[in-house]
Design a protein around this motif. Sequence first.
Motif, mmCIF file in Angstrom:
data_model
loop_
_atom_site.group_PDB
_atom_site.id
_atom_site.type_symbol
_atom_site.label_atom_id
_atom_site.label_comp_id
_atom_site.label_asym_id
_atom_site.label_seq_id
_atom_site.Cartn_x
_atom_site.Cartn_y
_atom_site.Cartn_z
ATOM 1 N N TYR A 121 27.538 43.105 91.848
ATOM 2 C CA TYR A 121 27.494 41.804 92.503
ATOM 3 C C TYR A 121 28.208 40.723 91.717
ATOM 4 O O TYR A 121 28.288 39.582 92.153
ATOM 5 C CB TYR A 121 26.064 41.382 92.855
ATOM 6 N N TYR A 122 28.728 41.058 90.558
ATOM 7 C CA TYR A 122 29.538 40.071 89.836
ATOM 8 C C TYR A 122 31.019 40.160 90.197
ATOM 9 O O TYR A 122 31.792 39.270 89.883
ATOM 10 C CB TYR A 122 29.373 40.247 88.324
ATOM 11 N N ILE A 123 31.394 41.284 90.839
ATOM 12 C CA ILE A 123 32.817 41.474 91.129
ATOM 13 C C ILE A 123 33.395 40.402 92.065
ATOM 14 O O ILE A 123 34.537 39.982 91.873
ATOM 15 C CB ILE A 123 33.077 42.911 91.677
ATOM 16 N N PRO A 124 32.650 39.899 93.068
ATOM 17 C CA PRO A 124 33.267 38.923 93.982
ATOM 18 C C PRO A 124 33.837 37.684 93.300
ATOM 19 O O PRO A 124 34.653 36.980 93.884
ATOM 20 C CB PRO A 124 32.112 38.541 94.918
ATOM 21 N N LEU A 125 33.453 37.426 92.070
ATOM 22 C CA LEU A 125 34.020 36.267 91.368
ATOM 23 C C LEU A 125 35.545 36.281 91.418
ATOM 24 O O LEU A 125 36.185 35.235 91.507
ATOM 25 C CB LEU A 125 33.554 36.279 89.912
ATOM 26 N N ILE A 126 36.120 37.507 91.359
ATOM 27 C CA ILE A 126 37.582 37.564 91.271
ATOM 28 C C ILE A 126 38.252 37.823 92.623
ATOM 29 O O ILE A 126 39.464 37.955 92.700
ATOM 30 C CB ILE A 126 38.036 38.641 90.253
ATOM 31 N N PHE A 127 37.465 37.892 93.709
ATOM 32 C CA PHE A 127 38.056 38.141 95.036
ATOM 33 C C PHE A 127 39.122 37.102 95.386
ATOM 34 O O PHE A 127 40.149 37.413 95.960
ATOM 35 C CB PHE A 127 36.978 38.063 96.123
#
Length: 490
Positions: free
Chosen positions: A443-449
Motif C-alpha cells: 500500500y505504499y507503492i501508489p506514492l509513485i503512481f
Amino acid sequence: MRLKHHNQIFVGMVLGVVVGMALWWYAESVATSDRELSGLYHTVMWALDLLGPTLFIGALKMIIAPLILASIVAGVTSLPNMKELGSIGWKTLAYYFVTTTIAVIIGLVTVLTLRPGHRDASLRIRADAESKQEVLRAQYQGEFGESAVAANGLPRPRYVVWLHGQKRREAGAAAGSFESQFEAISRAKDRTPGEIFTNDIVRPLLMNPFRSLAANPPNALGIIFFSLLMGIACTVVGSPAQPVVRFFQGLNGVMMTITHWLVRISPIAIGCIVAKLVADTGPKVFASLGWYCGAVIGGIFIHIMVLLAISTFLGGVNPFALWRGIREAWMIALSTRSSAATLPVTIANVTENLKVSPKVANFSLPLGATMNMDGTALYEGVAVIFLIQIYGGLDDVLITMTAVTTFLIFITAVLASIGAAAVPDAGLVTMVIVASAVNLPIYYIPLIFAVDAVLDMFRTSTNVLGDSIGAVVVHRLEKHRLGDELAASP
Ligand code: ASP
C-alpha cells in the motif's frame, strides 16, 4: 521544404507538449471537477485519445503477434544450421544478462548515493509515528476528507496520487486507471517464487499458440517459444517444409510493409499521445517527487552512456550512427511506452539503417522486447529503495538497507524486469515482486503512481535502445564467425 521524417516526429512531440500543457493549465485553472470542464475540452481530449493511443498504438499492437511469429520462423529457417542458432542464442542471452545486471547496479548506486527519499521534506513521515497507518490516515483525511480512506484504514490509491500533485478533480480517467493498477498490484502479491515460475513462465511458454496470438496483450513468451520450435522443426524436415518457410517469410515482409505505413503517420499520432499524457499528468506531480524522478532518469542516463560505449567498442557503431539508425524507434518507444508496440519499427530501423542481418535481428529483437528491459530493471531497484528510504523504520516497514536487502532487491529487480510485459506501466506491476521480497507493504507503492507514466517513457526507450545495441553487437560477433553468410545480408 519538406521536413525529414524524424524531424517531423520531433516537431510532433514538441507540439504535443505545448498543446498538452495548454489543456492541463486550462483544466487546472477553471475546474475543480471534471463536470465543470467545457464540452470542447472533452472533445479535444477524446480526439487526442482516438488518434494517438487508440488508433496508432492499437495498429502497432495489431501487428505484433503475427510479426513475432513470422520474424522468428523466418529468422531461424534462414540460418545455415542449428549450430548458428545456438551461437546467436547464447550470445544474445549473455548480452541481455550482462547489460541488465549493469543497469540494476547503476540504479542501486544512484539511489543509494543520491538518497531521493531522504531529501524531500514534503514526503517525510514523522519518525516518531506510533502507527504508520494512523499517520497516513490523518494525512489523507485532512486533505481530502473521510472518502479518501478505505474501510481498512488505508488511503485509497487515487488520493495518494492526488496528494502528490495529480489533478484533484473528483473523477477522471487517470484516477480510474490508478485504481486498477493498484488492484493489479494487490493481486500479484502473496505468490511464492514457485508459483510465479509455474504461472508466469512455464504456462505461458506452453500455451496453445492460437491463444497466445489472440491474447491481449499477446503472450509474447509463448509465441517466441512456439515459433522457435516451428523454425527448428522446419529446418529438420527440410524441403517438404519449404512451403511453410516461404509462407512465414512472405508474412514477415507483409508485416514490415504495414509497419512502414504506420511509421509514416507516426508524427501526428505521437503528437496526440504526448499531448494527452501531458494534459493528464501536468507538471505539478514533479514538485514532490522531483528527486525520485531525478534518480531514475539520472541512472538511466548513466546506463545509456554505458550502452553507447558497448555499441562503439563491441558493436562497431558510434553513437551518432546509432542515433541516426534508430531515432524513429527510440521516439516511438518514448511516446508509446511499449517495447512491444515499437518492435516492428525497431526491427525495420535495425535491419535497414544499421544493416544488422535479419537473421540476427528477427530472432534477438522479439526476444529482447520481451525479456531484456534495462530501463525497467534499473527503475525497479530505484523505486523500491526510494520507498524504503521514505517509509523505512515505521512499524510496518521494519526494513534496514543491509547488504542482504540490497542483494535481494538486485536479484528480484532483474527477475521482475524479465517478467514485465512489454506494455505501458508493466514495470510498476512487477515491482510488487521486488517489494514483497523485502517485505515492503504494497500500500505504499501508489506514492509513485503519479509520475510513473513519464518514467515509463524513459525506461521503455532505454529498453528499446538496449535491444537494438544487443542486435548490433551480436551481428558483429556473428559476422566474424559466419563470414560471408551474414556479411552478405542487407
Ligand atoms: N513499458 C515498458 C516497456 O514496454 C515496460 C515497463 O513498464 O517498464 O518496455
